[in-house]
Design a protein around this motif. Sequence first.
Motif, short mmCIF file in Angstrom:
data_model
loop_
_atom_site.label_atom_id
_atom_site.label_comp_id
_atom_site.label_asym_id
_atom_site.label_seq_id
_atom_site.Cartn_x
_atom_site.Cartn_y
_atom_site.Cartn_z
N PHE A 184 0.72 -0.92 0.00
CA PHE A 184 -0.08 -0.10 0.06
C PHE A 184 1.01 1.11 -0.05
N ALA A 185 0.52 2.03 -0.99
CA ALA A 185 1.34 3.34 -0.96
C ALA A 185 0.48 4.38 -0.29
N CYS A 186 1.27 4.55 1.05
CA CYS A 186 0.33 5.52 1.97
C CYS A 186 1.21 6.44 2.68
N ASP A 187 0.66 7.68 3.44
CA ASP A 187 1.73 8.48 4.10
C ASP A 187 1.02 8.87 5.40
N ARG A 188 0.00 8.05 5.90
CA ARG A 188 -0.35 8.19 7.31
C ARG A 188 -0.79 6.85 7.71
N ILE A 189 -0.11 6.15 9.01
CA ILE A 189 -0.73 5.16 9.60
C ILE A 189 -0.41 5.28 10.77
N VAL A 190 -1.60 4.44 11.63
CA VAL A 190 -1.88 4.18 12.97
C VAL A 190 -1.56 3.03 13.27
N ILE A 191 -0.73 2.48 14.23
CA ILE A 191 -0.62 1.33 14.90
C ILE A 191 -1.06 1.19 16.18
N ALA A 192 -2.20 0.39 15.98
CA ALA A 192 -2.98 -0.07 17.21
C ALA A 192 -3.17 -1.67 17.41
N TYR A 338 -0.32 -6.88 30.36
CA TYR A 338 -0.51 -5.65 29.84
C TYR A 338 0.81 -5.13 29.80
N HIS A 339 1.18 -4.60 28.72
CA HIS A 339 2.51 -3.96 28.51
C HIS A 339 2.48 -2.25 28.67
N MET A 340 3.15 -1.80 29.86
CA MET A 340 3.08 -0.32 30.13
C MET A 340 4.02 0.35 29.07
N GLY A 341 4.99 -0.61 28.24
CA GLY A 341 5.77 0.36 27.58
C GLY A 341 5.30 0.04 26.04
N GLY A 342 6.01 0.66 24.89
CA GLY A 342 5.49 0.68 23.75
C GLY A 342 6.27 1.61 22.92
N ILE A 343 5.55 2.04 21.71
CA ILE A 343 6.09 2.87 20.88
C ILE A 343 5.96 4.36 21.66
N ALA A 344 7.05 5.08 21.53
CA ALA A 344 7.05 6.42 22.32
C ALA A 344 6.05 7.29 21.48
N VAL A 345 5.13 8.05 22.16
CA VAL A 345 4.30 8.93 21.48
C VAL A 345 4.06 9.91 22.55
N ASP A 346 3.56 11.12 21.77
CA ASP A 346 3.18 12.34 22.33
C ASP A 346 1.84 12.20 22.61
N LEU A 347 0.94 13.28 23.42
CA LEU A 347 -0.37 13.09 23.71
C LEU A 347 -1.32 12.94 22.64
N ALA A 348 -0.94 13.47 21.25
CA ALA A 348 -1.64 13.40 20.10
C ALA A 348 -1.34 11.94 19.38
N GLY A 349 -0.50 11.00 20.06
CA GLY A 349 -0.14 9.77 19.26
C GLY A 349 0.86 10.00 18.37
N ARG A 350 1.55 11.04 18.19
CA ARG A 350 2.63 11.09 17.12
C ARG A 350 3.88 10.39 17.53
N THR A 351 4.52 9.48 16.81
CA THR A 351 5.82 8.84 17.08
C THR A 351 6.82 9.69 16.83
N SER A 352 8.13 9.12 16.72
CA SER A 352 9.40 9.97 16.27
C SER A 352 9.49 9.88 14.84
N VAL A 353 8.52 9.06 14.09
CA VAL A 353 8.41 8.95 12.56
C VAL A 353 7.35 9.83 12.04
N GLU A 354 7.78 10.73 10.93
CA GLU A 354 6.75 11.37 10.51
C GLU A 354 5.38 10.47 9.90
N GLY A 355 4.34 11.05 10.12
CA GLY A 355 3.14 10.20 9.31
C GLY A 355 3.00 8.70 10.14
N LEU A 356 3.36 8.59 11.38
CA LEU A 356 3.14 7.35 11.87
C LEU A 356 2.46 7.57 13.55
N TRP A 357 1.56 7.25 13.80
CA TRP A 357 0.74 7.52 14.80
C TRP A 357 0.63 6.01 16.03
N ALA A 358 0.58 5.94 16.92
CA ALA A 358 0.15 4.93 17.77
C ALA A 358 -0.77 5.09 18.92
#
Length: 510
Positions: A184-192, A338-358
């Motif tokens: 899939f060619a895409c530029d916005r992805i959410v990992i859930a 339950y895993h308290m850790g995970g992909i580091a995000v800000d309150l908006a769910g943004r990760t350190s990779v542009e276009g990737l939320w979690a």
Amino acid sequence: MIDEIRDAAGACIVIGGGLAGLSAALALAPQPVILLSKAPLGREASSALAQGGVAASIGFDDNVSLHLADTLEAGDGLCDEDVARRILAAAPAAIEDLIRLGAPFDRDQDGNLLLGLEAAHSRRRIVHAGGDSSGREIMRALTRLAYETPSITIIERAAARRLIVEDNAVAGLVVNTHCGPVFFACDRIVIATGGVGGLYEHGTNPAGSFGQGLALAAEAGALMADLEFVQFHPTALDGKSFPLKLISETVRGEGAILIDETGHRFMAGVPGAELAPRDVVARAVWRRMTAGHRVFLDARDAVGDDFPRRFPAIAGFCRDEGIDPAAQPIPIRPAAHYHMGGIAVDLAGRTSVEGLWACGEAACTGLHGANRLASNSLLEAAVCGRFVAESISGTSARRPAKTAPSARFVGSDPAPVRGVLSSAAGVLRDADGLRNAVRALYPMAQGDGPARDAAIVALMIVIAALRREESRGAHARTDFPGKAVEARRSFLKLDEALDLAREFAVEPVA
């Protein structure tokens, strides 16, 4: 090789069909969303297995400050207080939103929401549905609505395998489908994608929840946070199923006690007793088991003959194992929950990779700290799914990749990892066990076999556990039983973890 190339045509791709993924997808409507689910939507999601409910300060004697104080206490110094306050403050509105979406929460004869009590909560604030079937009932409502929403394209039996990143920005996604690999060619992805319980021999998550979303993000270069903190639920039904069935904390909230085979109530002298924080109870149960005892949850006096009505799902689990909880103690054991850790995000769910939320359990917002407060997880999934949708709505589309990668992608199998991680990074840990786990996991993480993704996540958990030379929350080191003076969160990237693992891998075994 890639069999098909598709242009997502500006749609956001949401990976995962649990409460977090569904909340994000529904909140994005009418914007186009492609929702990927490894199984038929609503099945094999940890959200559907949740028994307790959603924590929210809506009682007459409750408020956000009290909920925050309980959350910070359970988090043992590592919660991000500002993040926690924002998420918890959104809880009452989230309950109203879930009701609007069709969640059938339990009510009293006057129509008021019933509120349950769980461990480490100072007030009754657990909003539940179907007694002990909260997750299933919430998921049923949201799944039905997702199928009915025209802007959501649902692709089932589809496993995301690789993120394609160019200049630290999302450019595409490789997905294994029943028809073969699709790009899939895409530029916005959410990992859930949920948690990591499937990496352990005894867990309460679906077997397929073994950190796939974390592996996706880590290999794409995303920053991870607090990976060493894995919460073990102290009262999983000690039966033959995989995953183990959960005996909800609400049973203890109604007065059930923990005993061993002699009838000794070993939690009686502990502050909070059976309703102490989960890490405290899990360690007490584990130590009792390693001392050669069997452990049971005894609800005979507290609930008795009313058990099947009060806890119908749990009563069914017990019947399947030949146990009558109204007349017999229930055999239990700790299980990865339950895993308290995970992909580091800000309150908006943004990760350190542009276009990737979690969002959801795959993300690490800082809400839970070192130990999650009961029923804050479904709350976080619902609230942060909406936060992510609001963030995505404020972005503009970029130009995704048009050329598919040429690499071969094999299936995923966490089985070779389970014994290693369970032994080294379970309820109790020490340096020798963790180093031995590094040596076992490193070759799998470096290889191209089916255990690669699971080994990458397990290796990062073990490295993070090695680096935290203290005991805090759900992370308990027998060789470092004390707590460090300063509470610090931990952050890790895959390249850094592999460099450290390489050093351990060449050390001689003691």
